[in-house]
Scaffold this motif. Structure first.
Motif, PDB file in Angstrom:
ATOM      1  N   SER A   1      58.444  23.795  57.435  1.00  0.00           N
ATOM      2  CA  SER A   1      58.484  22.345  57.650  1.00  0.00           C
ATOM      3  C   SER A   1      57.097  21.782  57.924  1.00  0.00           C
ATOM      4  CB  SER A   1      59.448  21.989  58.783  1.00  0.00           C
ATOM      5  OG  SER A   1      59.071  22.592  59.998  1.00  0.00           O
ATOM      6  N   ASP A   2      56.277  22.516  58.671  1.00  0.00           N
ATOM      7  CA  ASP A   2      54.909  22.055  58.923  1.00  0.00           C
ATOM      8  C   ASP A   2      54.121  21.982  57.615  1.00  0.00           C
ATOM      9  OD1 ASP A   2      55.477  21.879  61.591  1.00  0.00           O
ATOM     10  OD2 ASP A   2      54.370  23.683  62.181  1.00  0.00           O
TER      11      ASP A   2
ATOM     12  N   ARG B   1      52.627  18.528  55.723  1.00  0.00           N
ATOM     13  CA  ARG B   1      51.220  18.323  55.365  1.00  0.00           C
ATOM     14  C   ARG B   1      51.067  17.994  53.885  1.00  0.00           C
ATOM     15  NH1 ARG B   1      46.737  22.107  57.946  1.00  0.00           N
ATOM     16  NH2 ARG B   1      45.567  20.371  57.037  1.00  0.00           N
ATOM     17  N   LEU B   2      51.861  18.648  53.028  1.00  0.00           N
ATOM     18  CA  LEU B   2      51.830  18.301  51.604  1.00  0.00           C
ATOM     19  C   LEU B   2      52.256  16.851  51.400  1.00  0.00           C
ATOM     20  CD1 LEU B   2      53.266  21.316  49.551  1.00  0.00           C
ATOM     21  CD2 LEU B   2      51.039  20.232  49.275  1.00  0.00           C
ATOM     22  N   ALA B   3      53.305  16.445  52.085  1.00  0.00           N
ATOM     23  CA  ALA B   3      53.790  15.071  51.945  1.00  0.00           C
ATOM     24  C   ALA B   3      52.765  14.061  52.443  1.00  0.00           C
ATOM     25  CB  ALA B   3      55.103  14.900  52.696  1.00  0.00           C
ATOM     26  N   ASP B   4      52.110  14.368  53.560  1.00  0.00           N
ATOM     27  CA  ASP B   4      51.182  13.425  54.180  1.00  0.00           C
ATOM     28  C   ASP B   4      49.829  13.371  53.474  1.00  0.00           C
ATOM     29  OD1 ASP B   4      53.130  12.921  56.052  1.00  0.00           O
ATOM     30  OD2 ASP B   4      52.241  14.182  57.612  1.00  0.00           O
TER      31      ASP B   4
ATOM     32  N   THR C   1      67.018  19.794  54.058  1.00  0.00           N
ATOM     33  CA  THR C   1      67.087  18.566  53.278  1.00  0.00           C
ATOM     34  C   THR C   1      66.726  17.345  54.126  1.00  0.00           C
ATOM     35  OG1 THR C   1      69.481  18.391  53.654  1.00  0.00           O
ATOM     36  CG2 THR C   1      68.750  19.521  51.664  1.00  0.00           C
ATOM     37  N   ASP C   2      67.158  17.329  55.375  1.00  0.00           N
ATOM     38  CA  ASP C   2      66.782  16.214  56.251  1.00  0.00           C
ATOM     39  C   ASP C   2      65.273  16.109  56.374  1.00  0.00           C
ATOM     40  OD1 ASP C   2      69.414  15.547  56.666  1.00  0.00           O
ATOM     41  OD2 ASP C   2      69.512  16.286  58.736  1.00  0.00           O
ATOM     42  N   HIS C   3      64.606  17.259  56.460  1.00  0.00           N
ATOM     43  CA  HIS C   3      63.145  17.248  56.588  1.00  0.00           C
ATOM     44  C   HIS C   3      62.489  16.735  55.307  1.00  0.00           C
ATOM     45  CE1 HIS C   3      59.274  18.330  58.283  1.00  0.00           C
ATOM     46  NE2 HIS C   3      58.968  18.866  57.118  1.00  0.00           N
ATOM     47  N   ILE C   4      63.011  17.146  54.161  1.00  0.00           N
ATOM     48  CA  ILE C   4      62.463  16.675  52.889  1.00  0.00           C
ATOM     49  C   ILE C   4      62.630  15.171  52.752  1.00  0.00           C
ATOM     50  CG2 ILE C   4      62.864  16.719  50.387  1.00  0.00           C
ATOM     51  CD1 ILE C   4      61.203  19.043  51.425  1.00  0.00           C
ATOM     52  N   PHE C   5      63.821  14.668  53.043  1.00  0.00           N
ATOM     53  CA  PHE C   5      64.061  13.230  52.894  1.00  0.00           C
ATOM     54  C   PHE C   5      63.161  12.433  53.838  1.00  0.00           C
ATOM     55  CE2 PHE C   5      68.727  14.509  51.920  1.00  0.00           C
ATOM     56  CZ  PHE C   5      68.355  14.930  50.658  1.00  0.00           C
ATOM     57  N   ALA C   6      62.970  12.940  55.055  1.00  0.00           N
ATOM     58  CA  ALA C   6      62.136  12.224  56.019  1.00  0.00           C
ATOM     59  C   ALA C   6      60.659  12.296  55.660  1.00  0.00           C
ATOM     60  CB  ALA C   6      62.368  12.781  57.424  1.00  0.00           C
TER      61      ALA C   6
ATOM     62  N   GLY D   1      60.468  11.059  51.437  1.00  0.00           N
ATOM     63  CA  GLY D   1      61.162   9.826  51.111  1.00  0.00           C
ATOM     64  C   GLY D   1      61.875   9.941  49.771  1.00  0.00           C
ATOM     65  N   PRO D   2      62.926   9.168  49.566  1.00  0.00           N
ATOM     66  CA  PRO D   2      63.677   9.234  48.309  1.00  0.00           C
ATOM     67  C   PRO D   2      62.833   8.914  47.079  1.00  0.00           C
ATOM     68  CG  PRO D   2      64.949   8.100  49.986  1.00  0.00           C
ATOM     69  CD  PRO D   2      63.571   8.284  50.549  1.00  0.00           C
ATOM     70  N   GLU D   3      61.820   8.077  47.243  1.00  0.00           N
ATOM     71  CA  GLU D   3      60.989   7.692  46.100  1.00  0.00           C
ATOM     72  C   GLU D   3      60.093   8.827  45.615  1.00  0.00           C
ATOM     73  OE1 GLU D   3      58.680   6.944  49.804  1.00  0.00           O
ATOM     74  OE2 GLU D   3      60.746   6.548  49.150  1.00  0.00           O
ATOM     75  N   ARG D   4      60.055   9.944  46.365  1.00  0.00           N
ATOM     76  CA  ARG D   4      59.284  11.112  45.943  1.00  0.00           C
ATOM     77  C   ARG D   4      60.167  12.368  45.875  1.00  0.00           C
ATOM     78  NH1 ARG D   4      54.465  11.303  50.106  1.00  0.00           N
ATOM     79  NH2 ARG D   4      53.838  13.135  48.897  1.00  0.00           N
ATOM     80  N   THR D   5      61.484  12.174  45.896  1.00  0.00           N
ATOM     81  CA  THR D   5      62.428  13.288  45.879  1.00  0.00           C
ATOM     82  C   THR D   5      63.364  13.155  44.682  1.00  0.00           C
ATOM     83  OG1 THR D   5      62.388  13.389  48.306  1.00  0.00           O
ATOM     84  CG2 THR D   5      64.216  14.498  47.188  1.00  0.00           C
TER      85      THR D   5
END
Length: 277
Positions: free
Chosen positions: A181-182, A186-189, A217-222, A225-229
């Motif tokens: 998750s960490d 970092r990839l998302a941010d 999945t909760d971590h991915i969505f948060a 965001g849906p616009e990148r999933t």
């Protein structure tokens, strides 16, 4: 439009699927559009992205032939040899096909975890960027830091992280979940990468339930965001843990608390935008 952003077809007798067990009753058999079409119809899926499963340009051409004959195959993610700069000619040629969308080196199977940072393969990442193609990033959690370095090196390269970077859900340890998750946060941010909400059941135990997948999945969505999933089936590999309808149903359960707009992005809109459909 509802899109399955990640599925495969193959014929083992082609001889270039080196990863495939020879006698696996699920995997070691041909899969073609006629096998998938009824399941797409049952799930209300309008189109798919067909992704490489063999490290050869020949398989990419095989997939493009299938796409030419199958209207609902909307795009193909193929393969070139990143270790052979002469394959730039193949990449430029393939880029002229209207359904060729990008490439995926099989990084999860390469012994060197930092392979994507080697000097001799950088020409390929530059070419992907210059040609406006996409990069499907296939790896495991141990590759997270290296992918982050790569994507920061090529901020304009359109990248999607395959299968949520394959968290080992069957491990079920707090340390593994924290490490994954960490790294994904970092990839998302720090990058503009998208992520494929796919193949999670394959990384879970045989008796998986949606509740086992929910922390991931909760971590991915948060984080993304849906616009990148974007949702993908990873069919037929997903059949190791469940049929198409099982995974699609679980995905609908896992997104049930999201808004209708967010679900529309995850089940089609994000893939359409990312792959230029």
């Amino acid at each position: 439009m509802k899109i399955d952003a990640h599925q495969h077809f193959w014929h083992p007798h082609r001889g270039d699927y080196g990863w495939m067990p020879k006698d696996d009753p699920t995997l070691s058999r041909p899969y073609a559009p006629a096998d998938l079409a009824p399941q797409l119809a049952a799930a209300g899926i309008d189109g798919t992205i067909l992704v490489q499963a063999a490290p050869t340009v020949y398989e990419t051409e095989y997939m493009l032939g299938i796409a030419d004959a199958t209207p609902w195959v909307l795009g193909v993610v193929g393969w070139i040899d990143f270790e052979n700069p002469a394959d730039l000619a193949h990449l430029k040629r393939l880029a002229n096909h209207p359904k060729f969308k990008g490439v995926r080196p099989m990084i999860q199977d390469i012994p060197d975890d930092a392979w994507m940072l080697r000097d001799d393969v950088q020409w390929a990442f530059r070419a992907i960027t210059d040609l406006g193609l996409r990069f499907d990033a296939l790896g495991f959690p141990r590759h997270l830091a290296h992918f982050r370095t790569l994507l920061n090196r090529y901020p304009d390269m359109q990248t999607v992280i395959d299968h949520c970077m394959k968290p080992q859900i069957r491990d079920n340890s707090p340390d593994h979940l924290r490490f994954w998750s960490d790294g994904m946060s970092r990839l998302a941010d720090e990058t503009a990468a998208c992520v494929k909400f796919s193949a999670l059941i394959t990384e879970a135990n045989p008796d998986w339930t949606p509740a086992d997948l929910k922390p991931y999945t909760d971590h991915i969505f948060a984080s993304f965001g849906p616009e990148r999933t974007m949702w993908g089936s990873d069919w037929p590999v997903c059949r190791l843990r469940g049929e198409y309808a099982d995974w699609h149903g679980a995905a609908r359960t896992l997104t049930a608390t999201l808004t209708e707009v967010d679900r529309a992005l995850i089940f089609g809109g994000t893939a359409a935008s990312f792959y230029g459909l």
